[in-house]
Scaffold this motif. Structure first.
Motif, mmCIF file in Angstrom:
data_model
loop_
_atom_site.group_PDB
_atom_site.id
_atom_site.type_symbol
_atom_site.label_atom_id
_atom_site.label_comp_id
_atom_site.label_asym_id
_atom_site.label_seq_id
_atom_site.Cartn_x
_atom_site.Cartn_y
_atom_site.Cartn_z
ATOM 1 N N GLY A 54 0.808 -1.207 0.000
ATOM 2 C CA GLY A 54 0.000 0.000 0.000
ATOM 3 C C GLY A 54 0.841 1.256 0.000
ATOM 4 N N VAL A 55 0.193 2.359 0.267
ATOM 5 C CA VAL A 55 0.865 3.651 0.275
ATOM 6 C C VAL A 55 1.955 3.686 1.341
ATOM 7 C CG1 VAL A 55 0.529 6.125 0.679
ATOM 8 C CG2 VAL A 55 -1.172 4.830 -0.615
ATOM 9 N N PHE A 56 1.697 3.112 2.517
ATOM 10 C CA PHE A 56 2.661 3.191 3.612
ATOM 11 C C PHE A 56 3.487 1.916 3.774
ATOM 12 C CE2 PHE A 56 -0.648 6.247 4.772
ATOM 13 C CZ PHE A 56 0.134 7.381 4.819
ATOM 14 N N GLY A 57 2.894 0.770 3.640
ATOM 15 C CA GLY A 57 3.613 -0.476 3.912
ATOM 16 C C GLY A 57 4.082 -1.185 2.677
ATOM 17 N N GLY A 58 4.681 -0.481 1.743
ATOM 18 C CA GLY A 58 5.091 -1.136 0.517
ATOM 19 C C GLY A 58 6.337 -0.526 -0.081
ATOM 20 N N PHE A 59 6.592 -0.897 -1.347
ATOM 21 C CA PHE A 59 7.760 -0.378 -2.045
ATOM 22 C C PHE A 59 7.454 -0.273 -3.536
ATOM 23 C CE2 PHE A 59 8.169 -4.942 -1.309
ATOM 24 C CZ PHE A 59 8.443 -5.459 -2.568
ATOM 25 N N ASP A 60 8.141 0.667 -4.179
ATOM 26 C CA ASP A 60 7.994 0.882 -5.609
ATOM 27 C C ASP A 60 8.900 -0.064 -6.393
ATOM 28 O OD1 ASP A 60 6.188 3.005 -5.320
ATOM 29 O OD2 ASP A 60 7.809 4.462 -5.130
ATOM 30 N N ALA A 61 8.568 -0.245 -7.653
ATOM 31 C CA ALA A 61 9.400 -1.015 -8.581
ATOM 32 C C ALA A 61 9.520 -0.204 -9.865
ATOM 33 C CB ALA A 61 8.776 -2.374 -8.872
ATOM 34 N N HIS A 62 10.763 0.099 -10.272
ATOM 35 C CA HIS A 62 11.010 0.854 -11.501
ATOM 36 C C HIS A 62 12.243 0.280 -12.185
ATOM 37 C CE1 HIS A 62 8.171 3.970 -10.361
ATOM 38 N NE2 HIS A 62 8.756 4.018 -9.179
ATOM 39 N N GLY A 63 12.164 0.137 -13.518
ATOM 40 C CA GLY A 63 13.344 -0.321 -14.245
ATOM 41 C C GLY A 63 13.011 -0.914 -15.591
ATOM 42 N N ALA A 64 13.916 -1.759 -16.062
ATOM 43 C CA ALA A 64 13.817 -2.352 -17.404
ATOM 44 C C ALA A 64 13.585 -3.857 -17.299
ATOM 45 C CB ALA A 64 15.093 -2.084 -18.187
ATOM 46 N N VAL A 65 12.655 -4.344 -18.108
ATOM 47 C CA VAL A 65 12.361 -5.772 -18.196
ATOM 48 C C VAL A 65 12.145 -6.093 -19.664
ATOM 49 C CG1 VAL A 65 10.714 -7.592 -17.622
ATOM 50 C CG2 VAL A 65 11.271 -5.869 -15.915
ATOM 51 N N ASP A 66 12.924 -7.057 -20.175
ATOM 52 C CA ASP A 66 12.692 -7.523 -21.542
ATOM 53 C C ASP A 66 13.008 -9.009 -21.623
ATOM 54 O OD1 ASP A 66 15.512 -7.795 -21.945
ATOM 55 O OD2 ASP A 66 15.644 -5.741 -22.687
ATOM 56 N N GLY A 67 13.120 -9.547 -22.815
ATOM 57 C CA GLY A 67 13.332 -10.973 -23.002
ATOM 58 C C GLY A 67 14.689 -11.482 -22.585
ATOM 59 N N GLN A 68 15.651 -10.581 -22.373
ATOM 60 C CA GLN A 68 17.003 -11.003 -21.990
ATOM 61 C C GLN A 68 17.423 -10.596 -20.585
ATOM 62 O OE1 GLN A 68 16.840 -9.158 -25.165
ATOM 63 N NE2 GLN A 68 16.494 -11.103 -26.188
ATOM 64 N N ARG A 69 16.744 -9.605 -19.990
ATOM 65 C CA ARG A 69 17.240 -9.100 -18.704
ATOM 66 C C ARG A 69 16.134 -8.448 -17.883
ATOM 67 N NH1 ARG A 69 17.584 -3.494 -19.118
ATOM 68 N NH2 ARG A 69 17.401 -2.790 -21.238
ATOM 69 N N VAL A 70 16.454 -8.346 -16.595
ATOM 70 C CA VAL A 70 15.649 -7.582 -15.648
ATOM 71 C C VAL A 70 16.627 -6.700 -14.890
ATOM 72 C CG1 VAL A 70 14.181 -7.695 -13.596
ATOM 73 C CG2 VAL A 70 13.938 -9.435 -15.381
ATOM 74 N N GLU A 71 16.440 -5.399 -14.960
ATOM 75 C CA GLU A 71 17.231 -4.433 -14.190
ATOM 76 C C GLU A 71 16.257 -3.465 -13.545
ATOM 77 O OE1 GLU A 71 20.172 -2.650 -16.728
ATOM 78 O OE2 GLU A 71 21.128 -4.587 -17.135
ATOM 79 N N VAL A 72 15.903 -3.756 -12.294
ATOM 80 C CA VAL A 72 14.839 -3.032 -11.604
ATOM 81 C C VAL A 72 15.315 -2.642 -10.211
ATOM 82 C CG1 VAL A 72 12.502 -3.274 -10.654
ATOM 83 C CG2 VAL A 72 13.022 -4.200 -12.918
ATOM 84 N N ARG A 73 14.853 -1.488 -9.757
ATOM 85 C CA ARG A 73 15.091 -1.029 -8.387
ATOM 86 C C ARG A 73 13.800 -1.208 -7.605
ATOM 87 N NH1 ARG A 73 19.301 0.019 -4.915
ATOM 88 N NH2 ARG A 73 18.732 1.654 -3.455
ATOM 89 N N LEU A 74 13.885 -1.909 -6.491
ATOM 90 C CA LEU A 74 12.754 -2.076 -5.584
ATOM 91 C C LEU A 74 12.980 -1.177 -4.383
ATOM 92 C CD1 LEU A 74 12.375 -5.971 -5.594
ATOM 93 C CD2 LEU A 74 11.203 -4.292 -7.041
#
Length: 164
Positions: A54-74
């Motif tokens: 939720g707004v208070f008890g959670g975390f964001d996920a932003h980054g790149a996801v494709d067929g070869q890689r995942v590069e995400v910041r949580l």
């Protein structure tokens, strides 16, 4: 519409993972109604954005996801974790939360199923996911998000138990 359905961790100390995929957005729940978090990830043009919890008890996920890689910041820039995964034909491997204090991600792909482990033999969690038509890299990211949510809950419970 396709479903993500599976489990992170064991029967008593684990989380169910259930979400629906509409071709662009993965929405559902990690854990139960009371002890869990919502998952809402949008994948568009190789970029993923979303929120776990939720707004208070959670975390964001932003980054790149494709067929070869995942590069995400949580989480945030200071108090967050990197996810760096390589996607192969039959495996998804990499690290979560850094090289030194992080965890290994070792997932095998068998058709529409991902199974394996995040973390080590002692402090890790087993993963078993059915992902249907969901991109395998996004399914793996959802598994890492479930791992982080479960680990955060266990750390919070341990900290509150130690403070009394």
């Amino acid at each position: 519409m396709s479903d993500l359905d599976g489990r992170m961790g064991g029967l008593t100390a684990g989380y169910d993972i259930k979400a629906k995929w509409d071709g662009e957005r993965l929405r559902g729940r990690i854990g139960g109604h009371f002890g869990g978090k919502d998952i809402d990830l949008t994948l568009k043009g190789g970029e993923v954005d979303g929120r776990i919890g939720g707004v208070f008890g959670g975390f964001d996920a932003h980054g790149a996801v494709d067929g070869q890689r995942v590069e995400v910041r949580l989480g945030g820039r200071i108090d967050g974790d990197n996810v760096e995964l390589k996607v192969g034909a039959d495996s998804i491997t990499g690290r979560f939360s850094g090289r030194i204090a992080g965890k290994d991600v070792e997932l095998r792909r068998d058709g529409p199923t991902l199974h394996g482990r995040i973390g080590g033999r002692l402090d890790g969690k087993d993963v078993e996911l059915q992902f249907g038509q969901i991109p395998p890299a996004l399914a793996a990211l959802a598994a890492v998000c479930a791992f982080k949510a479960l680990e955060d809950e266990q750390n919070d419970a341990s900290a509150s138990g130690n403070s009394s």
